[in-house]
Enzyme design. Structure first.
Site, PDB file in Angstrom:
ATOM      1  N   GLU A 128     -60.670 -54.022 -57.312  1.00 43.24           N
ATOM      2  CA  GLU A 128     -62.086 -53.774 -57.102  1.00 43.24           C
ATOM      3  C   GLU A 128     -62.376 -52.531 -56.275  1.00 43.24           C
ATOM      4  O   GLU A 128     -61.572 -52.094 -55.459  1.00 43.24           O
ATOM      5  CB  GLU A 128     -62.730 -54.976 -56.400  1.00 43.24           C
ATOM      6  CG  GLU A 128     -62.226 -55.186 -54.972  1.00 43.24           C
ATOM      7  CD  GLU A 128     -62.852 -56.393 -54.301  1.00 43.24           C
ATOM      8  OE1 GLU A 128     -64.076 -56.587 -54.439  1.00 43.24           O
ATOM      9  OE2 GLU A 128     -62.105 -57.138 -53.644  1.00 43.24           O
ATOM     10  N   ASP A 160     -69.356 -58.418 -56.352  1.00 40.77           N
ATOM     11  CA  ASP A 160     -68.094 -58.631 -55.627  1.00 40.77           C
ATOM     12  C   ASP A 160     -67.464 -59.961 -56.026  1.00 40.77           C
ATOM     13  O   ASP A 160     -67.622 -60.956 -55.337  1.00 40.77           O
ATOM     14  CB  ASP A 160     -68.382 -58.600 -54.124  1.00 40.77           C
ATOM     15  CG  ASP A 160     -67.144 -58.779 -53.267  1.00 40.77           C
ATOM     16  OD1 ASP A 160     -66.025 -58.583 -53.787  1.00 40.77           O
ATOM     17  OD2 ASP A 160     -67.281 -59.130 -52.088  1.00 40.77           O
ATOM     18  N   GLU A 176     -59.279 -64.014 -51.241  1.00 40.59           N
ATOM     19  CA  GLU A 176     -59.389 -62.615 -50.824  1.00 40.59           C
ATOM     20  C   GLU A 176     -60.421 -62.423 -49.717  1.00 40.59           C
ATOM     21  O   GLU A 176     -60.214 -61.630 -48.797  1.00 40.59           O
ATOM     22  CB  GLU A 176     -59.749 -61.749 -52.042  1.00 40.59           C
ATOM     23  CG  GLU A 176     -59.660 -60.249 -51.800  1.00 40.59           C
ATOM     24  CD  GLU A 176     -60.923 -59.636 -51.198  1.00 40.59           C
ATOM     25  OE1 GLU A 176     -60.862 -58.471 -50.745  1.00 40.59           O
ATOM     26  OE2 GLU A 176     -61.971 -60.315 -51.172  1.00 40.59           O
ATOM     27  N   GLU A 177     -61.533 -63.156 -49.794  1.00 32.72           N
ATOM     28  CA  GLU A 177     -62.626 -62.938 -48.842  1.00 32.72           C
ATOM     29  C   GLU A 177     -62.273 -63.341 -47.417  1.00 32.72           C
ATOM     30  O   GLU A 177     -62.953 -62.950 -46.477  1.00 32.72           O
ATOM     31  CB  GLU A 177     -63.882 -63.687 -49.303  1.00 32.72           C
ATOM     32  CG  GLU A 177     -64.490 -63.181 -50.605  1.00 32.72           C
ATOM     33  CD  GLU A 177     -65.090 -61.788 -50.498  1.00 32.72           C
ATOM     34  OE1 GLU A 177     -64.970 -61.149 -49.429  1.00 32.72           O
ATOM     35  OE2 GLU A 177     -65.688 -61.337 -51.480  1.00 32.72           O
ATOM     36  N   HIS A 236     -71.977 -59.295 -50.436  1.00 29.62           N
ATOM     37  CA  HIS A 236     -72.125 -60.146 -49.245  1.00 29.62           C
ATOM     38  C   HIS A 236     -73.573 -60.230 -48.753  1.00 29.62           C
ATOM     39  O   HIS A 236     -73.834 -60.857 -47.730  1.00 29.62           O
ATOM     40  CB  HIS A 236     -71.226 -59.674 -48.086  1.00 29.62           C
ATOM     41  CG  HIS A 236     -69.770 -59.735 -48.380  1.00 29.62           C
ATOM     42  ND1 HIS A 236     -68.800 -59.615 -47.399  1.00 29.62           N
ATOM     43  CD2 HIS A 236     -69.087 -59.880 -49.546  1.00 29.62           C
ATOM     44  CE1 HIS A 236     -67.593 -59.686 -47.949  1.00 29.62           C
ATOM     45  NE2 HIS A 236     -67.750 -59.847 -49.257  1.00 29.62           N
ATOM     46  N   ASP A 278     -62.756 -66.032 -55.356  1.00 25.14           N
ATOM     47  CA  ASP A 278     -63.582 -66.591 -54.294  1.00 25.14           C
ATOM     48  C   ASP A 278     -64.742 -65.659 -53.964  1.00 25.14           C
ATOM     49  O   ASP A 278     -64.718 -64.465 -54.279  1.00 25.14           O
ATOM     50  CB  ASP A 278     -62.756 -66.875 -53.036  1.00 25.14           C
ATOM     51  CG  ASP A 278     -62.039 -65.635 -52.494  1.00 25.14           C
ATOM     52  OD1 ASP A 278     -61.573 -64.812 -53.294  1.00 25.14           O
ATOM     53  OD2 ASP A 278     -61.953 -65.484 -51.256  1.00 25.14           O
TER      54      ASP A 278
END
Length: 400
Positions: free
Chosen positions: A174, A112, A146-147, A372, A81
């Site tokens: 990551e 990311d 995850e986000e 982001h 995601d």
């Protein structure tokens, strides 16, 4: 679109990014599953699709069988995601994977962490082509959610019988890009809390000076939290040996309450995002907040919207054979590394909480930190170099 040497690996990365055009970055859907299945098939790797929570949040697991599969395995984890975009703030289409004349690939997720998820694939493709087979079985896990906390992804995956049968000994995940020549390796994460304080007080007419109002209590609590915040700002400024991951961050993120301008409200709510340093006793910190609430006049309820437990850092000494192999490989490549506490939160916290050592690492340096952010990009040469780095790391750790 300018052609680069080794464009096949770059193309896989671009296809991964462009796949998000179809799914509009909201969910890890069938399009993503099919993309990963095609990659597994091209590598000759068996693949499973799991649904730890629901069918809207599948997990894809590829298996690279080791020569000694009875040994604890290695997982190469990445999340599928991404965060939303404000398309009007981008100079390139955020899901077009445009490659400009300077070799920069613009795309949401380019840092990311779609880069890492496909660099694993590129490294394994090269290792298999050379005839290499790892001693330990290697699993590639592609997880959703995850986000927004990982509650529909890794958190539930690690609890499953399927995951337990993988017999995982170590996890890759990551990191963050570095703006200088160094590479950051993350061995721990701060403890994440999202704390809502529900502050009750005397209600009445706005023309009066009523006692014990919610506004007075709010003032006291906010002052205490901001004073603590300032102590961390000061510590960070005065000690050049630490960075943001080594201090506790407190940020006021939401305020709610009131019915109209001339009514003193019976309830106000304030939300704080708190990331607690690994050196801080989380129980003592919560006790301090509760004491501040009592000092403010009471009538304040603590409502934890998120309250992650303290998780032990991954050991970075001779007792951790995976760490020794990981560090030795980085040293042999000649990378200049820094060992840090991750400032945010990743899926590694769930893996570590299950008792499995995990390191966060993204082979990205000399790159602006744009995860982001608008116009997120990764240079194609940085991406391709990362595949070479992972070839060394994966083979070293999987053969430890």
């Amino acid at each position: 679109m300018r052609k680069l040497k080794f464009s096949a690996n770059t193309c896989v990365f671009q296809q991964c990014i462009q796949m998000w055009i179809t799914i509009k970055c909201l969910r890890f859907t069938a399009a993503c599953v099919e993309f990963l299945k095609r990659q597994a098939d091209s590598l000759g790797l068996p693949v499973d699709v799991l649904y730890p929570v629901n069918e809207s949040n599948p997990v894809v697991v590829m298996k690279w069988l080791g020569k000694e599969p009875e040994l604890p395995s290695i997982i190469l984890n990445s999340h599928t995601d991404v965060v939303p975009v404000f398309a009007d703030k981008w100079t390139h289409g955020p899901f077009s994977a445009d490659l400009d004349d300077e070799g920069r690939i613009y795309a949401r997720g380019s840092q990311d962490m779609k880069c890492v998820g496909t660099q694993y694939l590129g490294a394994i493709r090269a290792l298999k082509a050379s005839g290499f087979q790892p001693k330990r079985t290697v699993y590639l896990t592609y997880v959703p959610d995850e986000e927004v906390g990982g509650h529909l992804g890794m958190r539930e995956l690690v609890k499953s019988d399927y995951f337990k049968k993988l017999n995982v000994g170590f996890s890759f995940d990551e990191g963050i890009s570095s703006e200088d020549e160094t590479y950051a390796v993350y061995y721990a994460e701060r403890t994440l809390w999202h704390l809502k304080l529900k502050i009750s007080g005397t209600a009445g007419h706005g023309s009066l000076l009523l006692p014990n109002t919610a506004g007075e209590k709010l003032h006291y609590i906010v002052n205490k939290m901001m004073e603590f915040r300032e102590s961390q700002v000061k510590r960070l400024k005065e000690d050049s040996n630490i960075d943001i991951g080594d201090v506790t961050t407190v940020n006021l993120t939401q305020l709610r309450g009131g019915v109209q301008s001339n009514v003193v409200p019976p309830l106000l709510e304030v939300v704080f995002d708190i990331r607690i340093a690994i050196t801080v006793d989380v129980d003592a910190f919560e006790k301090q907040i509760r004491e501040w609430c009592a000092e403010a006049g009471g009538g304040i309820e603590l409502d934890f919207e998120m309250k992650n437990p303290y998780v032990e850092p991954t050991k970075t000494d001779e007792s951790n054979i995976y760490w020794v192999a990981f560090k030795k490989a980085l040293d042999e490549i000649g990378l200049k590394t820094r060992y840090r506490v991750f400032p945010g939160a990743t899926d590694s916290r769930y893996v570590r909480h299950a008792g499995i050592p995990a390191l966060g690492f993204s082979p990205i340096n000399k790159t602006p930190l744009l995860l982001h952010d608008h116009d997120e990009f990764l240079r194609a040469d940085t991406y391709l170099n990362g595949i070479e780095v992972y070839k060394k790391l994966i083979s070293a750790v999987a053969n430890v």
